[in-house]
Design a protein around this motif. Sequence first.
Motif, short mmCIF file in Angstrom:
data_model
loop_
_atom_site.label_atom_id
_atom_site.label_comp_id
_atom_site.label_asym_id
_atom_site.label_seq_id
_atom_site.Cartn_x
_atom_site.Cartn_y
_atom_site.Cartn_z
N VAL A 99 0.83 -1.20 0.00
CA VAL A 99 0.00 0.00 0.00
C VAL A 99 0.86 1.26 0.00
N SER A 100 1.98 1.23 0.69
CA SER A 100 2.85 2.41 0.71
C SER A 100 3.39 2.71 -0.68
N VAL A 101 3.80 1.68 -1.40
CA VAL A 101 4.31 1.88 -2.76
C VAL A 101 3.19 2.33 -3.70
N TYR A 102 2.01 1.72 -3.54
CA TYR A 102 0.87 2.10 -4.38
C TYR A 102 0.49 3.56 -4.15
N VAL A 107 0.17 9.31 -5.93
CA VAL A 107 0.45 10.73 -5.68
C VAL A 107 1.51 11.25 -6.65
N GLY A 108 2.52 10.42 -6.92
CA GLY A 108 3.58 10.82 -7.82
C GLY A 108 4.79 11.33 -7.06
N ALA A 122 2.90 8.10 1.64
CA ALA A 122 3.09 6.66 1.46
C ALA A 122 3.18 5.94 2.81
N PHE A 123 3.94 6.53 3.73
CA PHE A 123 4.04 5.95 5.07
C PHE A 123 2.68 5.91 5.76
N LEU A 124 1.96 7.01 5.68
CA LEU A 124 0.64 7.08 6.33
C LEU A 124 -0.32 6.07 5.74
#
Length: 348
Positions: A99-102, A107-108, A122-124
């Motif tokens: 999910v962090s990578v997605y 967002v870009g 990404a962390f959140l």
Amino acid sequence: MRNPLSPASLLEGASESGYVRSLIAGTVGMLALLGVSGLAFPDSVAGDLAGIVFSTSTATSTARLAAPIVLAGLGGIFAEKSGVINIGLEGLLIISAFVSVYAASVVGVGNAVLGVPTLAIAFLAGIAASTFLSAVFAVVCIEFKADQIIAGLAVWLIALGLAPFLSTVFFGGVNTPNLGVSVGWQYSATMVVFATAGSWWLLNKTAFGKHLRAAGENPKALDTVGVSVSKVRYAGVLLSGVLSGVGGSALALSIGQFVGSGETMVQGKGFIAIVAYLFGNYNPLGTLGAGALFAGLDAIQIRLQQLGYAIPDTLVQTIPYVVVIVVLTLVGRTQIPEAAGEHYETEE
């Protein structure tokens, strides 16, 4: 008044445990012996090994590899101290990694949302996904009183199947494209240090920590004084989701990619995290040391293979489990919470 999070306070807390003290002494002794052997016989295997162990590249690899192990291990402490055995840490790491990578790809790289940079989002997102899955696990185990081991395995299997499937749907394959940006090992190490210090303080210096230990040791006594055992256990399990989410996100964002083939890029680190906190006897400082040790062994075997020593990585992956059995046999027993794995009915 001394700061409870100062290095002196943390070391004092560690020294209160003879178990942790023995582990520290043993580790330092082994490193000293290796260093002396490497200096005495520089052209031998000991010399090569000493060169690897004390190299900068091994230290940075260890910092990166230790993050998911230590953070998930800290989360496992909170869950199990409350009386809930969460063996689904592996699944939490997997889902947060994807999910962090997605989220970063959506967002870009280089963009921001409301002033929040991509990597922070990404962390959140990874933390939110892991926390959600841990909340489902908590409801199933605490509200519906399901078997905690089976529920934990279900969390792992769901994440193991879901993350590669979603990667295939959104990216056309189980491995996502590289984001082109990554989180440095310094950030991973910093998060680990702060999380370890914060966990130690929360467990040992707050009322919540006392309630957490009571929920896992004597839930009836906690219920008697008017504290909800269920709420404390929910909090413990959710904290395991938050910390595992940080660990999984740090792992994926450290290389800027999610790898979903085989056991995924997590490669059993969630299960090693369980071994780490058992090895550390539910002490955050012990868990930090164990996580660093196991990650260091992984980093060392990679460098040994690069030097031509044909050591199977599958053999190295068994070392944490063998080591914890040997150490616990020689040094002492892990003090498992009395009510861990047991359901509790609130008395009216």
